[in-house]
Design a protein around this motif. Sequence first.
Motif, PDB file in Angstrom:
ATOM      1  N   TRP A  60      33.267  22.425  26.162  1.00  0.00           N
ATOM      2  CA  TRP A  60      34.086  22.881  25.028  1.00  0.00           C
ATOM      3  C   TRP A  60      34.989  23.992  25.518  1.00  0.00           C
ATOM      4  CZ3 TRP A  60      34.668  27.616  22.598  1.00  0.00           C
ATOM      5  CH2 TRP A  60      35.181  27.635  21.291  1.00  0.00           C
ATOM      6  N   LEU A  61      36.299  23.858  25.273  1.00  0.00           N
ATOM      7  CA  LEU A  61      37.286  24.817  25.764  1.00  0.00           C
ATOM      8  C   LEU A  61      38.009  25.450  24.590  1.00  0.00           C
ATOM      9  CD1 LEU A  61      38.610  22.390  28.496  1.00  0.00           C
ATOM     10  CD2 LEU A  61      37.245  24.434  28.944  1.00  0.00           C
ATOM     11  N   ASN A  62      37.932  26.758  24.500  1.00  0.00           N
ATOM     12  CA  ASN A  62      38.545  27.511  23.410  1.00  0.00           C
ATOM     13  C   ASN A  62      40.056  27.586  23.647  1.00  0.00           C
ATOM     14  OD1 ASN A  62      39.499  29.416  21.591  1.00  0.00           O
ATOM     15  ND2 ASN A  62      37.738  30.770  21.823  1.00  0.00           N
ATOM     16  N   GLN A  63      40.833  26.826  22.876  1.00  0.00           N
ATOM     17  CA  GLN A  63      42.264  26.734  23.144  1.00  0.00           C
ATOM     18  C   GLN A  63      43.054  27.980  22.714  1.00  0.00           C
ATOM     19  OE1 GLN A  63      44.106  22.977  24.086  1.00  0.00           O
ATOM     20  NE2 GLN A  63      43.238  22.217  22.169  1.00  0.00           N
ATOM     21  N   SER A  64      42.359  28.944  22.112  1.00  0.00           N
ATOM     22  CA  SER A  64      43.002  30.231  21.873  1.00  0.00           C
ATOM     23  C   SER A  64      42.970  31.102  23.127  1.00  0.00           C
ATOM     24  CB  SER A  64      42.301  30.971  20.733  1.00  0.00           C
ATOM     25  OG  SER A  64      42.435  30.270  19.518  1.00  0.00           O
ATOM     26  N   LEU A  65      42.124  30.718  24.094  1.00  0.00           N
ATOM     27  CA  LEU A  65      41.923  31.537  25.284  1.00  0.00           C
ATOM     28  C   LEU A  65      42.319  30.841  26.579  1.00  0.00           C
ATOM     29  CD1 LEU A  65      38.401  33.022  24.392  1.00  0.00           C
ATOM     30  CD2 LEU A  65      40.664  33.998  23.915  1.00  0.00           C
ATOM     31  N   VAL A  66      42.667  29.557  26.516  1.00  0.00           N
ATOM     32  CA  VAL A  66      42.978  28.814  27.743  1.00  0.00           C
ATOM     33  C   VAL A  66      44.332  28.129  27.623  1.00  0.00           C
ATOM     34  CG1 VAL A  66      40.517  28.427  28.138  1.00  0.00           C
ATOM     35  CG2 VAL A  66      41.876  26.636  27.030  1.00  0.00           C
ATOM     36  N   ARG A  67      44.855  27.712  28.748  1.00  0.00           N
ATOM     37  CA  ARG A  67      46.074  26.926  28.831  1.00  0.00           C
ATOM     38  C   ARG A  67      45.805  25.721  29.733  1.00  0.00           C
ATOM     39  NH1 ARG A  67      46.600  29.652  25.214  1.00  0.00           N
ATOM     40  NH2 ARG A  67      48.215  31.195  24.702  1.00  0.00           N
ATOM     41  N   THR A  68      46.323  24.566  29.359  1.00  0.00           N
ATOM     42  CA  THR A  68      46.062  23.331  30.101  1.00  0.00           C
ATOM     43  C   THR A  68      47.357  22.785  30.689  1.00  0.00           C
ATOM     44  OG1 THR A  68      44.175  22.806  28.676  1.00  0.00           O
ATOM     45  CG2 THR A  68      45.119  20.996  29.940  1.00  0.00           C
ATOM     46  N   THR A  69      47.275  22.292  31.919  1.00  0.00           N
ATOM     47  CA  THR A  69      48.408  21.736  32.638  1.00  0.00           C
ATOM     48  C   THR A  69      48.066  20.330  33.110  1.00  0.00           C
ATOM     49  OG1 THR A  69      48.951  23.945  33.462  1.00  0.00           O
ATOM     50  CG2 THR A  69      49.974  22.091  34.587  1.00  0.00           C
ATOM     51  N   LEU A  70      48.982  19.390  32.970  1.00  0.00           N
ATOM     52  CA  LEU A  70      48.841  18.047  33.537  1.00  0.00           C
ATOM     53  C   LEU A  70      49.559  18.034  34.879  1.00  0.00           C
ATOM     54  CD1 LEU A  70      48.023  15.044  33.332  1.00  0.00           C
ATOM     55  CD2 LEU A  70      50.207  14.641  32.162  1.00  0.00           C
ATOM     56  N   ILE A  71      48.847  17.635  35.932  1.00  0.00           N
ATOM     57  CA  ILE A  71      49.388  17.665  37.286  1.00  0.00           C
ATOM     58  C   ILE A  71      49.403  16.250  37.858  1.00  0.00           C
ATOM     59  CG2 ILE A  71      49.073  18.557  39.627  1.00  0.00           C
ATOM     60  CD1 ILE A  71      47.733  21.009  38.369  1.00  0.00           C
ATOM     61  N   ALA A  72      50.544  15.815  38.364  1.00  0.00           N
ATOM     62  CA  ALA A  72      50.691  14.471  38.919  1.00  0.00           C
ATOM     63  C   ALA A  72      50.006  14.359  40.274  1.00  0.00           C
ATOM     64  CB  ALA A  72      52.170  14.118  39.060  1.00  0.00           C
ATOM     65  N   GLY A  73      49.460  13.171  40.566  1.00  0.00           N
ATOM     66  CA  GLY A  73      48.897  12.889  41.872  1.00  0.00           C
ATOM     67  C   GLY A  73      49.951  12.327  42.813  1.00  0.00           C
TER      68      GLY A  73
END
Length: 370
Positions: free
Chosen positions: A140-153
Amino acid sequence: MSRRRKIIVLCAAALLAYPGVTYVQALTYPGNAPWGVRTVDWLRDMGGGQVVNAVENWWYTRHQPPNTAPPPDSLPGTAPAGQQAVPGTHPGAVGVTGIPLPGEGVWVPGARLPDGAAADYTTFVRPDPQHAAVVAGVAWLNQSLVRTTLIAGTKEPRGAAGPEGAAVPGSLRRSLLATFNSGFKMRDCACGVYLDGVQGPSLREGAASAVVHVNGRVTVDQWGRDAALGPDVVAVRQNLDLVVDNGKPVTGLWQNPAGQWGSASNQFQYTWRSGLGVDRAGNLIYVAGDKLTLTTLAQALVQAGVVRGMELDIHAQMVSFNSYRPDLPGIPPQHLLPSMQGSPDRYLAADQRDFFAVTLAAAGQSARSR
């Protein structure tokens, strides 16, 4: 030898040489991928997808898990007494059926911010009443405290990323909280992607979509119903159709009538599966485990509190969730479940497949795709 026979021999030699050349290219293509994965991908690229699907269905549907308690060493660690609750936002209650094992459904806090709030929590559930040995790990990731990035292979989604761009960039590593796998190869999911300002393959209406917004938050949506391209969207990764909607498994998962969830009979395979969803408060939830069918994956997502969820990739060499402790730099990264294959540092080196990286927002890192 006649000229005609010489031509026939040369053509036959060329036809025989072509598979060998392409196989060597597949084995040496840049980016991390095990030999078995490279071989299966090559077979699919050579037109052997139906054969691969048939073999996988034959193997994985004939290896059902036992209806016994899982081995203790297959379970994640539990929190010390009194450490399950910390300041800040907490995950909701986890659905547990029957008599729970020690630690089952109990949230374990992960990385802490200076004020003591935990940015992530983990636990596990057993979603298959007929096979008690099946365990699904939950993050479970608290989206008020984290940032997510999609990275290409280097190879997926478009083969556009060079080796330097197919790993967690150095600018994110000090605040790195987690990395996890993306979805199927684009040609196998009848879906699209939007990344680095480029759409292609085209986004499909109705597809399950992990949508990364400019503030680093991720929503899991049905494309065209819940989300659309706009200035707020920096990345979209689609994969099949939703498996959880309105907090319930989607009708038809067991039948997979139109192939919305992969090839025919894929839904019956007892194999490693992963899924991604959001809870009612908008926090991000990742679920993965071995010997999951499509139905039990959806059940695990619901038990974890997901209201809209999608399947990500499947099979042991593809499913990977690795957690980091940026607040405790000396702690090595760990898998969500002890039985996950590969190195917890998998995405610190160039990988052939696209993936997600999650960082602490306090570090001020950009959420834009890279």
